[in-house]
Design an enzyme around this catalytic site. Sequence first.
Site, PDB file in Angstrom:
ATOM      1  N   GLU A  67       0.877  -1.201  -0.181  1.00 24.04           N
ATOM      2  CA  GLU A  67       0.068  -0.037   0.105  1.00 24.04           C
ATOM      3  C   GLU A  67       0.974   0.997  -0.101  1.00 24.04           C
ATOM      4  O   GLU A  67       1.687   1.370   0.870  1.00 24.04           O
ATOM      5  CB  GLU A  67      -0.986   0.125   1.475  1.00 24.04           C
ATOM      6  CG  GLU A  67      -1.948   1.202   1.255  1.00 24.04           C
ATOM      7  CD  GLU A  67      -2.710   1.223   2.549  1.00 24.04           C
ATOM      8  OE1 GLU A  67      -2.940   2.270   3.152  1.00 24.04           O
ATOM      9  OE2 GLU A  67      -2.541   0.160   3.324  1.00 24.04           O
ATOM     10  N   ASP A  74      -5.192   9.170   9.909  1.00 23.57           N
ATOM     11  CA  ASP A  74      -3.761   8.781   9.987  1.00 23.57           C
ATOM     12  C   ASP A  74      -3.364   9.318  11.443  1.00 23.57           C
ATOM     13  O   ASP A  74      -3.521  10.585  11.794  1.00 23.57           O
ATOM     14  CB  ASP A  74      -2.833   9.101   9.098  1.00 23.57           C
ATOM     15  CG  ASP A  74      -3.329   8.710   7.784  1.00 23.57           C
ATOM     16  OD1 ASP A  74      -3.196   7.271   7.708  1.00 23.57           O
ATOM     17  OD2 ASP A  74      -3.493   9.329   6.610  1.00 23.57           O
TER      18      ASP A  74
END
Length: 279
Positions: A62, A73
Amino acid sequence: MTMQARGVSSPAPMPDIASTFAALRAKRQLALMPFIPAGYPDLATTAALLPVIEKAGANLIEIGIPFSDPIADGPTIQAAFTAALAKGLRLAEVFETVRNVRPKVSIPLVAMVSYSIVYRYGLERFAADAKGAGFDGLILPDLPPPEAAGVCAKVQAAGLATTLLVAPTTSEKRRREIAELSSGFVYYLSVSGITGERDRLPENIESNLRQLRGITKRPVCVGFGISKPEHLAQLAPVADGAIVGSAIVKKISEARSGEPEVIAEVVGAYCRSLLNLVR
């Protein structure tokens, strides 16, 4: 005379996401999917990381497209994205880097990208350029159904798989919708909130994954908080893949003063260690 007539066969096609998971399911193996932030600490490191991570045992990779306002995140990945953007990283440079290194990498590459980036770039243009660079799929973390339907259809028409996110709090109805729109795999968040290393995975993760796999035949991969061989061993009976993000970025950060090849070897060694209990 054709090359085939001379006895020179054309190279075998690279496995796509579906065939990758099908082969792993046949062997009852868990996929390892490391996450790396594009352009951190520089694009040379991104290029060096990809083939080394594959050799270390990864089944998919990824690649995070840096975004100034990350959706989920944690601080480790946010800091990496901020550093990459501070150097003036451009999307065209990410595509170029992936395109140049793609001949050295045979496993699927998946881009994690905010839909706001895709929208500004132009959906059809983004899908075409991502496919041309060598990506196999897109993870769209901020694109919920039913709005996602039209976008996913266009991405899939361009030859890319689509992946959406399922949280522990996502309703069964919404989970079914997300699974239907996810042609590559379903990305299950081990916890609600932001990414980051954790000592233990949630106690209810196995039951949540069994429920999710009971409503879809799509591969189910788990991200958020995975950082130890024990985590992969825990997931192996109930998931198709493990996504390791913050822990990988931390290894990159710790070695970032070294040359790209040195950073890549550090990350490769860590990836090999993650597989100790499942391969």
